[in-house]
Design an enzyme around this catalytic site. Sequence first.
Site, PDB file in Angstrom:
ATOM      1  N   SER A  79      59.712  42.314  63.089  1.00 58.69           N
ATOM      2  CA  SER A  79      59.917  43.633  62.692  1.00 58.69           C
ATOM      3  C   SER A  79      61.460  43.764  62.576  1.00 58.69           C
ATOM      4  O   SER A  79      61.880  43.378  61.600  1.00 58.69           O
ATOM      5  CB  SER A  79      59.441  44.551  63.866  1.00 58.69           C
ATOM      6  OG  SER A  79      59.096  46.008  63.229  1.00 58.69           O
ATOM      7  N   ASP A 205      48.188  46.010  60.354  1.00 58.48           N
ATOM      8  CA  ASP A 205      49.223  46.602  60.822  1.00 58.48           C
ATOM      9  C   ASP A 205      49.568  47.799  60.169  1.00 58.48           C
ATOM     10  O   ASP A 205      49.278  48.035  58.984  1.00 58.48           O
ATOM     11  CB  ASP A 205      50.239  45.679  60.312  1.00 58.48           C
ATOM     12  CG  ASP A 205      51.846  45.673  61.030  1.00 58.48           C
ATOM     13  OD1 ASP A 205      52.077  46.909  61.380  1.00 58.48           O
ATOM     14  OD2 ASP A 205      52.502  44.867  61.104  1.00 58.48           O
ATOM     15  N   HIS A 233      50.531  45.287  64.653  1.00 58.48           N
ATOM     16  CA  HIS A 233      51.977  44.883  64.237  1.00 58.48           C
ATOM     17  C   HIS A 233      52.374  43.729  65.323  1.00 58.48           C
ATOM     18  O   HIS A 233      53.546  43.173  65.156  1.00 58.48           O
ATOM     19  CB  HIS A 233      52.780  46.187  64.617  1.00 58.48           C
ATOM     20  CG  HIS A 233      53.924  46.369  64.119  1.00 58.48           C
ATOM     21  ND1 HIS A 233      54.626  45.719  62.702  1.00 58.48           N
ATOM     22  CD2 HIS A 233      55.516  46.172  64.838  1.00 58.48           C
ATOM     23  CE1 HIS A 233      55.713  45.768  62.714  1.00 58.48           C
ATOM     24  NE2 HIS A 233      56.449  46.228  63.926  1.00 58.48           N
TER      25      HIS A 233
END
Length: 253
Positions: A79, A205, A233
């Site tokens: 991320s 996600d 995610h």
Amino acid sequence: MHINSIGQGPDLVLVHGWSMHSGVWQPLVDLLVKHFRCHLVDLPGHGQSDWHEGDFELSTLLAKLAEALPEKAIWLGWSLGGQVSLAMAKHYPDNLKKLIMLASNPRFVQTDDWPCAMAPEVFDTFSASLADDQQQTLQRFIMLQAKGANQPRQVIKQLSEQLAQQHEPEPDALQAGLKCLAEWDLRDALATVNCPTQIIMAENDHLIPLSLAEYALTLQPKLRIDVMPGLGHAPFISQPQQCQLVIEQFIHE
């Protein structure tokens, strides 16, 4: 900046995502340390790293990482950590042997020419809630990361436990991290990256849409893209062994 180095083998740097700390990697690291020397980074104001105003200024952050970590390492970023790792590849190309972006987007928030990202109104609402109630916002973010996972309760439990194991991130560090997610545009870095690069996506996600694959390949046709089915995610928490396999296949190819 706190960095914990464990294991034996080629150097592998792991950079966590927004609001978390290096402990979040534990299920995956337990597998990776058998084959790699893992360098677990706590970003400024997270985990055991101190916070000073300006620590998330990109040039400052990258310089500190470059000084503290070995050259010619493999970088794995999740991320926000994927964006940090991509920026390292641009500004310190000699430091990266390979780059792995896990559930990460070079441009996190949508623009007219980059629709494969989070809607601005969703991001703005989330960002505003952080100032009102940090604890509730962090829990909401955990729920977002677990959404779409094949075992969402497991993901929620592990992320919540990891968050509780350390002091909560510094409020200013959280705000600075959100500012990075809102403003950083690393598409040029992806277009010019000169080391082998992999993007690992998760089918369900809710933060990084699958449409990213098509747009990312237009920027960098040499990309390897892997999609992990049935996961959200944080695929390395839901399926650490499957995630390890996808990572190591890329590293050894």
